[in-house]
Design a protein around this motif. Structure first.
Motif: not given
Ligand code: GN1
Ligand code: MG
Length: 346
Positions: A27-29, A45-49, A55, A97, A99, A234
């Motif tokens: 993810h982007d954290t 965090q932006k969840i990696n789709k 999500p 996206d 979050w 996760d």
């Protein structure tokens, strides 16, 4: 932009400092700190789709787990979800996206590797083993059917081998020719490395809720090197204890980072320390067959990671974040080396 996302979770009238954070591969954290002193911090965090296509179900699992932990381990510190202001466990932005927000434990630290001082390292590793064992103990009564397998077959060796085979066949990045040695090594180890799958299929090993990402850096330590909070929920899914025990050893009983193929080796004192910690809280309830087969966990988990990194390398590095063109290959080589070393357990 990020300020707007933060405002979906926290009061809008405060100012926050937002900085990229951590070494996760997925993810982007971001770490969020209030500019006013004395305010607690958060992790956004932006969840990696690509990795987690659903999500919503992912966050349901995490909420079910965190709620369960609150009741099964009262009085201990646990990860919790900071809901968006409308009460949901995530915020979906206009680009589609997702979050999410967690508290930031500012008095605790995660390490990619155990401490440079060998004595301190052993303390940390035993404590990490105990924390992951305690996690398994705490979710023992969480019914397996309350958690969705968000990433089905995540630690199923035969499935990972099928993915590798598909990547070899497609050879989309034109790299197969260069990895002949790695592919033969993977093939050579298949008979031993598919035993865990077989035991699970035959129900000789019980299905239990497992964390499935018990890397050393997924537990937070206090100043006295005691592991306090298990993070990154996760991949909490139906699995078995071998997955967590094995992934913990893969990342804690070693002396160098995950991709340091030349340097990485198994440290058996570290192995024993993790084992002691894990068993100190699980020995009472593990079955004799689980106990007897634990030695195969670390090689199998290292092997799975070797196969996964190699697959991603052949696919052109589409899954894991990388810091250079051959990092996935180096990770694969290091993990396959570890798998072989773990198989030599004295
Ligand atoms: C990924 O979240 P992170 O970066 O610790 C991966 C794990 C691997 C790990 C290898 C969802 O975990 O399965 O063991 O990288 N997570 C997912 O470092 O694929
Ligand atoms: Mg993760």
């Amino acid at each position: 932009m990020l300020e707007n996302i933060v405002g979906q979770f926290l009061e809008n009238n405060r100012k926050y400092v937002i900085r990229p954070f951590g070494n996760g591969h997925i993810h982007d954290t971001y770490r969020i700190e209030s500019t006013e002193s004395g305010q607690s911090g958060f992790l956004l965090q932006k969840i990696n789709k690509t990795v987690f296509p659903d999500p919503v179900v992912l966050m349901q699992n995490i909420r079910t787990t965190t709620e369960f932990l609150k009741s099964s381990a009262p009085g201990t510190r646990q990860l919790s979800v900071i809901p968006a202001r409308d009460g949901t466990a995530f915020f979906k932005d206009s680009a589609g996206d997702y979050w999410r927000m967690y508290p930031f434990f500012s008095d605790l630290v995660a390490y990619d590797l155990p401490d440079a001082d060998p004595a301190v390292a052993l303390v940390q590793i035993e404590s990490a083993g105990q924390a992951f064992g305690q996690f398994a103990t705490n979710v023992r009564e969480l019914p397996v059917d309350q958690i969705t397998a968000v990433l089905p077959d995540f630690h199923r060796v035969t499935w990972r081998l099928e993915q590798l085979q598909a990547a070899i066949q497609t050879d989309s990045a034109d790299r197969v020719e260069a990895v002949g040695r790695e592919i033969s090594l993977v093939k050579k180890l298949i008979p031993k490395m598919t035993l865990l799958d077989a035991w699970l299929d035959m129900e000789m090993i019980p299905r239990r809720i497992s964390h499935n990402d018990t890397k050393f850096n997924n537990v937070l330590f206090d100043e006295s090197h005691q592991a306090k909070v298990v993070i990154d929920l996760d991949t909490v899914m139906p699995g078995c204890v071998h997955f967590d025990y094995g992934d913990g050893l893969r990342t804690a009983a070693v002396t160098a980072p995950e991709d340091a193929v030349e340097r990485v080796t198994v440290d058996w004192d570290r192995y024993d320390a993790f084992h002691r910690g894990y068993l100190s809280v699980t020995e009472d309830w593990l079955t004799p067959f689980e106990l007897e087969t634990l030695p195969l966990a670390a090689p199998t988990l290292a092997y799975i990671m070797g196969v996964r990194f190699l697959t991603d390398y052949l696919c052109g590095d589409v899954y894991y974040k990388i810091n250079g063109p051959r990092q996935n290959l180096r990770r694969a080589q290091a993990q396959l080396k570890l798998a072989q070393l773990f198989l030599l357990k004295p």
